[in-house]
Write an enzyme that holds these catalytic residues in place. Structure first.
Site, mmCIF file in Angstrom:
data_model
loop_
_atom_site.group_PDB
_atom_site.id
_atom_site.type_symbol
_atom_site.label_atom_id
_atom_site.label_comp_id
_atom_site.label_asym_id
_atom_site.label_seq_id
_atom_site.Cartn_x
_atom_site.Cartn_y
_atom_site.Cartn_z
ATOM 1 N N LYS A 51 -25.044 -21.868 31.622
ATOM 2 C CA LYS A 51 -24.686 -21.103 32.812
ATOM 3 C C LYS A 51 -24.618 -19.635 32.425
ATOM 4 O O LYS A 51 -23.854 -19.254 31.534
ATOM 5 C CB LYS A 51 -23.339 -21.580 33.362
ATOM 6 C CG LYS A 51 -22.880 -20.763 34.555
ATOM 7 C CD LYS A 51 -21.693 -21.375 35.236
ATOM 8 C CE LYS A 51 -21.184 -20.480 36.351
ATOM 9 N NZ LYS A 51 -20.026 -21.059 37.019
ATOM 10 N N ARG B 11 -19.086 -16.298 45.614
ATOM 11 C CA ARG B 11 -17.747 -15.726 45.411
ATOM 12 C C ARG B 11 -17.173 -15.220 46.732
ATOM 13 O O ARG B 11 -15.960 -15.248 46.929
ATOM 14 C CB ARG B 11 -17.802 -14.640 44.342
ATOM 15 C CG ARG B 11 -18.135 -15.232 42.969
ATOM 16 C CD ARG B 11 -18.327 -14.166 41.891
ATOM 17 N NE ARG B 11 -18.799 -14.751 40.636
ATOM 18 C CZ ARG B 11 -19.212 -14.046 39.589
ATOM 19 N NH1 ARG B 11 -19.191 -12.726 39.637
ATOM 20 N NH2 ARG B 11 -19.635 -14.649 38.486
ATOM 21 N N LYS C 91 -17.598 -11.974 33.675
ATOM 22 C CA LYS C 91 -17.493 -13.291 33.032
ATOM 23 C C LYS C 91 -18.338 -13.382 31.757
ATOM 24 O O LYS C 91 -18.673 -14.470 31.303
ATOM 25 C CB LYS C 91 -17.878 -14.378 34.035
ATOM 26 C CG LYS C 91 -16.950 -14.436 35.261
ATOM 27 C CD LYS C 91 -17.186 -15.679 36.114
ATOM 28 C CE LYS C 91 -16.155 -15.769 37.245
ATOM 29 N NZ LYS C 91 -16.290 -17.043 38.014
ATOM 30 N N GLU D 136 -26.194 -24.979 23.512
ATOM 31 C CA GLU D 136 -25.151 -25.394 24.466
ATOM 32 C C GLU D 136 -25.411 -26.807 24.996
ATOM 33 O O GLU D 136 -24.508 -27.633 25.072
ATOM 34 C CB GLU D 136 -25.095 -24.424 25.659
ATOM 35 C CG GLU D 136 -24.517 -23.061 25.362
ATOM 36 C CD GLU D 136 -22.989 -23.038 25.375
ATOM 37 O OE1 GLU D 136 -22.374 -24.097 25.578
ATOM 38 O OE2 GLU D 136 -22.424 -21.949 25.168
ATOM 39 N N LYS E 206 -28.252 -22.988 35.180
ATOM 40 C CA LYS E 206 -27.848 -22.210 36.341
ATOM 41 C C LYS E 206 -27.872 -20.735 36.005
ATOM 42 O O LYS E 206 -27.391 -20.381 34.937
ATOM 43 C CB LYS E 206 -26.435 -22.662 36.707
ATOM 44 C CG LYS E 206 -25.823 -21.952 37.871
ATOM 45 C CD LYS E 206 -24.440 -22.482 38.054
ATOM 46 C CE LYS E 206 -23.780 -21.735 39.191
ATOM 47 N NZ LYS E 206 -22.410 -22.106 39.357
ATOM 48 N N SER F 111 -26.268 -19.486 45.160
ATOM 49 C CA SER F 111 -26.066 -18.838 46.456
ATOM 50 C C SER F 111 -26.948 -17.606 46.665
ATOM 51 O O SER F 111 -27.489 -17.407 47.751
ATOM 52 C CB SER F 111 -24.590 -18.462 46.601
ATOM 53 O OG SER F 111 -24.184 -17.634 45.521
ATOM 54 N N TYR G 29 -28.389 -25.353 48.332
ATOM 55 C CA TYR G 29 -27.861 -25.190 49.689
ATOM 56 C C TYR G 29 -28.919 -25.533 50.734
ATOM 57 O O TYR G 29 -28.633 -25.590 51.918
ATOM 58 C CB TYR G 29 -27.353 -23.746 49.869
ATOM 59 C CG TYR G 29 -26.280 -23.412 48.843
ATOM 60 C CD1 TYR G 29 -24.981 -23.894 48.995
ATOM 61 C CD2 TYR G 29 -26.571 -22.678 47.694
ATOM 62 C CE1 TYR G 29 -24.001 -23.644 48.047
ATOM 63 C CE2 TYR G 29 -25.607 -22.418 46.732
ATOM 64 C CZ TYR G 29 -24.328 -22.904 46.912
ATOM 65 O OH TYR G 29 -23.372 -22.670 45.964
HETATM 66 C C1 PBG Z 1 -17.365 -21.054 39.306
HETATM 67 C C2 PBG Z 1 -18.695 -21.324 39.901
HETATM 68 C C3 PBG Z 1 -19.567 -20.332 40.362
HETATM 69 C C4 PBG Z 1 -20.651 -20.988 40.927
HETATM 70 C C5 PBG Z 1 -20.431 -22.354 40.794
HETATM 71 N N1 PBG Z 1 -19.212 -22.548 40.149
HETATM 72 C C6 PBG Z 1 -19.431 -18.883 40.386
HETATM 73 C C7 PBG Z 1 -19.093 -18.152 39.159
HETATM 74 O O1 PBG Z 1 -19.254 -18.631 38.044
HETATM 75 O O2 PBG Z 1 -18.600 -17.038 39.304
HETATM 76 C C8 PBG Z 1 -21.806 -20.288 41.563
HETATM 77 C C9 PBG Z 1 -22.585 -21.068 42.550
HETATM 78 C C10 PBG Z 1 -23.470 -20.261 43.409
HETATM 79 O O3 PBG Z 1 -23.616 -19.025 43.284
HETATM 80 O O4 PBG Z 1 -24.088 -20.881 44.274
HETATM 81 N N2 PBG Z 1 -16.962 -21.811 38.261
#
Ligand code: PBG
Length: 349
Positions: free
Chosen positions: A221, A231, A243, A259, A274, A300, A339
């Site tokens: 990720k 968010r 992050k 990982e 992701k 998203s 989505y």
């Molecule tokens: C948080 C999490 C995030 C997403 C899934 N789980 C956001 C982040 O890490 O800040 C993002 C999913 C998306 O953007 O569709 N643990």
């Protein structure tokens, strides 16, 4: 004259045989377009086909009654209250969709640094899991395991002296995962990127006799700006900093494989990459390195980009959507969190 023709003729076949021996194919002996000459032939040799079985549907749940709140940066997508969840999940099942990934929007007054509310057995996540399982018992219920929706700092872990601390976070995550399993979750999806969390969650599950609970780990990720609209949806943007001390550097490739392999050793059943489209190279790399199923998350921001372009009439929404989803399969995804799951399923079934 005849002999000159013979010579040419021989030369031709000699070349063909030589090409075949060398495994070189050459025009006009080989014409790539033959395999594309009509839709029947194309469909016979097609390598990948989308079905609703490929998709995981992300769901955003809020407290309240009869709420379907639209998310401005995710046109067509909404947060819904628990009472609407059963109906929603039944309609997803009817479309052939078999998995949902649940996220909850936690009211501000329940947020703290340690994610205490995440362990509440009557919390919104735990009630959501039960509601879905009651409505459609065969639906595969996946839950997000991470502290950010519960964190007053908007971080995926516990904050001490301005830093996200790994080991205390992993303790909470394992309890959180166990609590989701107790509520009836089939698959736990840790999305936090703390080290060692899969092992801790797996250990908690085994020692409490949850032997069949799967772990789908967000293994690779990345610290991505494509998460912006998510968010907004959960009101979970980090309150300070970013992050980057736990999510991966978008510049890197090899630690993604590290990982994934580590998560599998620690007990993950499925590994995930992701974001999606911008990271298909990583997806293929991991697919080639592991023998477990691999999932991709079309996030998203990717969804928002297509919706915005389509709204302007700059792209054909449905065609681009299906092309992107197909690209995930071609790159090696066995599962795609998206989505678009519902609208794509309508088109392909
Ligand atoms: C948080 C999490 C995030 C997403 C899934 N789980 C956001 C982040 O890490 O800040 C993002 C999913 C998306 O953007 O569709 N643990």
């Amino acid at each position: 004259r005849l002999s000159r023709f013979n010579n040419l003729f021989n030369y031709f076949w000699f070349t063909v045989i030589k090409m075949n021996l060398n495994n070189i194919s050459m025009y006009p002996i080989q014409r790539n377009r033959r395999l594309r000459s009509n839709e029947s032939i194309r469909s016979l040799i097609r390598e990948n086909v989308l079905t609703p079985n490929d998709f995981i549907v992300p769901l955003f749940v809020v407290e309240g009654k009869n709420l379907r709140e639209s998310i401005p940066s995710m046109p067509g997508y909404s947060r819904m209250s628990l009472d609407l969840l059963a109906g929603e999940v039944k309609s997803l099942w009817q479309l052939g969709l078999k998995a949902v990934l649940v996220f909850v929007k936690v009211p501000d007054h329940l947020k703290d640094n340690k994610g205490k509310e995440a362990l509440n057995k009557d919390g919104l996540m735990q009630r959501s899991v039960k509601t879905i399982k009651d409505a459609v018992p065969e639906m595969v219920v996946m839950t997000d395991v991470a502290l950010d929706p519960y964190s007053s700092f908007g971080h995926d872990g516990i904050v001490e002296e301005g830093k996200v601390v790994n080991d205390p976070t992993v303790e909470v995550l394992s309890q959180m995962g166990l609590s989701h399993a107790q509520a009836g979750a089939d698959v736990l999806a840790p999305s936090d990127m703390m080290d060692g969390r899969v092992l801790k969650i797996r250990t908690a599950l085994e020692s409490n006799n949850f032997k069949d609970t799967l772990i789908m780990s967000y293994s690779a990720k990345y610290a991505s700006s494509f998460y912006g609209p998510f968010r907004d949806a959960l009101d979970s943007a980090p309150g300070f900093g970013d992050k980057k001390t736990y999510q991966m550097d978008p510049a890197n490739r090899s630690d993604a494989v590290v990982e994934a392999l580590r998560d599998i050793e620690e007990g993950a059943d499925i590994v995930m990459v992701k974001p999606g489209i911008a990271y298909l190279d990583i997806l293929r790399e991991i697919k080639n390195a592991v023998n477990t199923p691999v999932a991709a998350y079309q996030v998203s921001g990717e969804y928002a980009m297509l919706k915005a372009a389509a709204e302007k009439g700059w792209l054909n929404h449905d065609e681009v959507m299906l092309e992107q989803l197909l690209a995930f399969k071609r790159a090696g995804a066995n599962l795609i969190a998206t989505y678009h799951a519902k609208e794509a399923s309508v088109l392909i079934s």
